[in-house]
Design a protein around this motif. Structure first.
Motif, PDB file in Angstrom:
ATOM      1  N   SER A  74      13.018  37.712   6.028  1.00 34.74           N
ATOM      2  CA  SER A  74      12.145  36.594   6.422  1.00 34.74           C
ATOM      3  C   SER A  74      12.354  36.231   7.887  1.00 34.74           C
ATOM      4  O   SER A  74      12.363  35.056   8.270  1.00 34.74           O
ATOM      5  CB  SER A  74      12.404  35.365   5.532  1.00 34.74           C
ATOM      6  N   ASP A  75      12.507  37.274   8.717  1.00 36.51           N
ATOM      7  CA  ASP A  75      12.662  37.072  10.161  1.00 36.51           C
ATOM      8  C   ASP A  75      11.257  36.966  10.758  1.00 36.51           C
ATOM      9  O   ASP A  75      10.708  37.923  11.309  1.00 36.51           O
ATOM     10  CB  ASP A  75      13.428  38.252  10.756  1.00 36.51           C
ATOM     11  N   LEU A  76      10.678  35.773  10.643  1.00 33.56           N
ATOM     12  CA  LEU A  76       9.253  35.595  10.939  1.00 33.56           C
ATOM     13  C   LEU A  76       8.856  35.890  12.382  1.00 33.56           C
ATOM     14  O   LEU A  76       7.783  36.451  12.607  1.00 33.56           O
ATOM     15  CB  LEU A  76       8.824  34.181  10.543  1.00 33.56           C
ATOM     16  N   PRO A  77       9.634  35.514  13.413  1.00 35.14           N
ATOM     17  CA  PRO A  77       9.239  35.905  14.766  1.00 35.14           C
ATOM     18  C   PRO A  77       9.116  37.420  14.935  1.00 35.14           C
ATOM     19  O   PRO A  77       8.198  37.906  15.608  1.00 35.14           O
ATOM     20  CB  PRO A  77      10.370  35.335  15.639  1.00 35.14           C
ATOM     21  N   LEU A  78      10.017  38.158  14.300  1.00 40.44           N
ATOM     22  CA  LEU A  78       9.969  39.617  14.388  1.00 40.44           C
ATOM     23  C   LEU A  78       8.777  40.167  13.610  1.00 40.44           C
ATOM     24  O   LEU A  78       8.113  41.109  14.056  1.00 40.44           O
ATOM     25  CB  LEU A  78      11.275  40.209  13.854  1.00 40.44           C
ATOM     26  N   VAL A  79       8.487  39.572  12.450  1.00 44.91           N
ATOM     27  CA  VAL A  79       7.319  39.993  11.673  1.00 44.91           C
ATOM     28  C   VAL A  79       6.040  39.743  12.468  1.00 44.91           C
ATOM     29  O   VAL A  79       5.139  40.593  12.511  1.00 44.91           O
ATOM     30  CB  VAL A  79       7.266  39.244  10.327  1.00 44.91           C
ATOM     31  N   MET A  80       5.947  38.580  13.114  1.00 43.22           N
ATOM     32  CA  MET A  80       4.772  38.285  13.925  1.00 43.22           C
ATOM     33  C   MET A  80       4.637  39.277  15.078  1.00 43.22           C
ATOM     34  O   MET A  80       3.531  39.721  15.409  1.00 43.22           O
ATOM     35  CB  MET A  80       4.863  36.865  14.477  1.00 43.22           C
ATOM     36  N   GLY A  81       5.757  39.650  15.691  1.00 40.67           N
ATOM     37  CA  GLY A  81       5.714  40.633  16.766  1.00 40.67           C
ATOM     38  C   GLY A  81       5.182  41.972  16.291  1.00 40.67           C
ATOM     39  O   GLY A  81       4.351  42.603  16.961  1.00 40.67           O
ATOM     40  N   VAL A  82       5.627  42.411  15.117  1.00 41.08           N
ATOM     41  CA  VAL A  82       5.140  43.673  14.551  1.00 41.08           C
ATOM     42  C   VAL A  82       3.648  43.584  14.271  1.00 41.08           C
ATOM     43  O   VAL A  82       2.885  44.529  14.558  1.00 41.08           O
ATOM     44  CB  VAL A  82       5.922  44.015  13.265  1.00 41.08           C
ATOM     45  N   VAL A  83       3.205  42.462  13.711  1.00 40.59           N
ATOM     46  CA  VAL A  83       1.777  42.283  13.416  1.00 40.59           C
ATOM     47  C   VAL A  83       0.948  42.352  14.690  1.00 40.59           C
ATOM     48  O   VAL A  83      -0.073  43.057  14.744  1.00 40.59           O
ATOM     49  CB  VAL A  83       1.548  40.941  12.696  1.00 40.59           C
ATOM     50  N   ILE A  84       1.382  41.645  15.721  1.00 38.61           N
ATOM     51  CA  ILE A  84       0.615  41.596  16.967  1.00 38.61           C
ATOM     52  C   ILE A  84       0.518  42.969  17.608  1.00 38.61           C
ATOM     53  O   ILE A  84      -0.572  43.404  18.020  1.00 38.61           O
ATOM     54  CB  ILE A  84       1.247  40.591  17.947  1.00 38.61           C
ATOM     55  N   TYR A  85       1.633  43.687  17.687  1.00 34.85           N
ATOM     56  CA  TYR A  85       1.598  45.001  18.322  1.00 34.85           C
ATOM     57  C   TYR A  85       0.788  46.000  17.507  1.00 34.85           C
ATOM     58  O   TYR A  85       0.107  46.863  18.071  1.00 34.85           O
ATOM     59  CB  TYR A  85       3.023  45.515  18.554  1.00 34.85           C
ATOM     60  N   THR A  86       0.832  45.887  16.194  1.00 34.89           N
ATOM     61  CA  THR A  86       0.029  46.776  15.360  1.00 34.89           C
ATOM     62  C   THR A  86      -1.454  46.524  15.576  1.00 34.89           C
ATOM     63  O   THR A  86      -2.243  47.475  15.716  1.00 34.89           O
ATOM     64  CB  THR A  86       0.391  46.574  13.876  1.00 34.89           C
ATOM     65  N   VAL A  87      -1.844  45.256  15.624  1.00 34.37           N
ATOM     66  CA  VAL A  87      -3.256  44.922  15.850  1.00 34.37           C
ATOM     67  C   VAL A  87      -3.703  45.397  17.225  1.00 34.37           C
ATOM     68  O   VAL A  87      -4.812  45.932  17.384  1.00 34.37           O
ATOM     69  CB  VAL A  87      -3.475  43.405  15.699  1.00 34.37           C
ATOM     70  N   ILE A  88      -2.848  45.228  18.237  1.00 35.09           N
ATOM     71  CA  ILE A  88      -3.200  45.674  19.588  1.00 35.09           C
ATOM     72  C   ILE A  88      -3.419  47.187  19.615  1.00 35.09           C
ATOM     73  O   ILE A  88      -4.381  47.686  20.221  1.00 35.09           O
ATOM     74  CB  ILE A  88      -2.100  45.262  20.590  1.00 35.09           C
ATOM     75  N   ILE A  89      -2.544  47.936  18.944  1.00 37.84           N
ATOM     76  CA  ILE A  89      -2.689  49.391  18.901  1.00 37.84           C
ATOM     77  C   ILE A  89      -3.997  49.776  18.214  1.00 37.84           C
ATOM     78  O   ILE A  89      -4.736  50.657  18.688  1.00 37.84           O
ATOM     79  CB  ILE A  89      -1.484  50.031  18.183  1.00 37.84           C
TER      80      ILE A  89
END
Length: 313
Positions: free
Chosen positions: A276-291
């Motif tokens: 439940s490391d939410l800042p890291l999860v959000m980072g993964v989501v953002i970079y995936t969407v950008i890609i």
């Protein structure tokens, strides 16, 4: 063409904002126990309350969303709640591994699927039947089963490749090749047949067009018709299928990276979600969407170059 690209960029930014907002709200709306999870069951209520205040969990959700977006625009995605590592640095250390694996896989899938699809559409016969049967098997056979089979045969029994990834900072090219060959092959086998089936259908549709009969009646060589005219006309459909395949690979590497213990984005996403490391999860989501947005933009540009009608659609 520039207006076409500008429209796609604007729509991409809108999608990024919407996805980021929804992901943030869905992740943080139930984050009341995060401070307790970080400190452990033995922590006092006062310590939990202080930790929640430190992480900003005591603030209204919309206020937290606004602060996060303001920081994200400035390139600040926060720090991991567990390791205190900067989210950008954590993702940057994992992203190249996943991208190398996915781009190598999609390149091989594109080449193999195009060849198989063309041959199946032109020759028909047994090649066509093999492609269609392979499409059914490829879509029904999970990638992790292929991965386990490849590890068992080529890594454990034959010892040709590494069963577990040895990719580390500063690792040489051979380590990358030895560690990523089997994962790439697993993704290739899982995706090539279905993609070849779609490309085959696009080729058959083009071969039935009147312009192909006109070109043949003028005595133009069959090879020139196929590679110069039919291939270009069928390319937009093929590129669309490959872009969808690329997006599917980004999600599919989660299991593949777990099988081969590859320290990529998939493993990072699983670990962050588990903790439940939410800042890291959000980072993964953002970079995936950008890609995904970048890949779709490149596909749109290529489609617009191949077919001018796409630019005005």
């Amino acid at each position: 063409m520039l207006m076409h690209i500008a429209r796609r960029l604007v729509s991409g930014v809108v999608v990024l904002i919407v996805v980021a907002s929804l992901a943030f709200v869905l992740l943080f709306i139930g984050s009341s126990n995060i401070a307790r999870n970080i400190l452990g069951d033995q922590a006092t209520e006062e310590a939990v309350a202080l930790k929640a205040a430190e992480l900003g969990l005591d603030q209204p959700i919309l206020s937290r969303l606004g602060d996060w977006m303001l920081n994200a625009v400035q390139g600040e995605l926060g720090r991991s709640w567990f390791s205190n590592q900067d989210v950008f640095e954590a993702i940057l250390s994992r992203l190249p591994i996943t991208l190398v694996m996915v781009f190598a896989s999609i390149t091989l899938i594109a080449v193999a699927a195009t060849v198989l699809g063309m041959v199946a559409a032109v020759r028909r016969g047994w090649v066509d039947r093999v492609v269609q049967v392979g499409a059914v098997l490829g879509s029904s056979l999970p990638g992790f089963i292929i991965g386990v089979f490849l590890v068992t045969i080529f890594a454990v029994q034959l010892g040709w490749f590494d069963a577990v990834s040895r990719i580390r900072p500063g690792a040489g090219a051979w380590v990358w090749v030895s560690s990523l060959t089997l994962p790439v092959v697993a993704l290739l086998i899982n995706g090539v047949a279905g993609t070849a089936q779609q490309i085959r259908s696009a080729f058959i549709k083009q071969l039935e067009q009147d312009y192909v009969r006109t070109l043949r009646s003028r005595g133009i060589p069959e090879r020139e018709i196929l590679f110069k005219h039919v291939l270009r006309s069928a390319a937009p459909a093929g590129l669309t299928v490959l872009s969808l395949q690329f997006i599917g690979l980004l999600g599919g590497v989660v299991i593949i990276e777990s099988i081969f213990a590859i320290p990529g984005m998939g493993k990072l996403a699983v670990d962050a979600t588990t903790q439940s490391d939410l800042p890291l999860v959000m980072g993964v989501v953002i970079y995936t969407v950008i890609i995904v947005i970048i890949v779709n933009l490149l596909v749109d540009i290529l489609n617009g170059w191949l077919n001018p009608k796409v630019r005005v659609s």
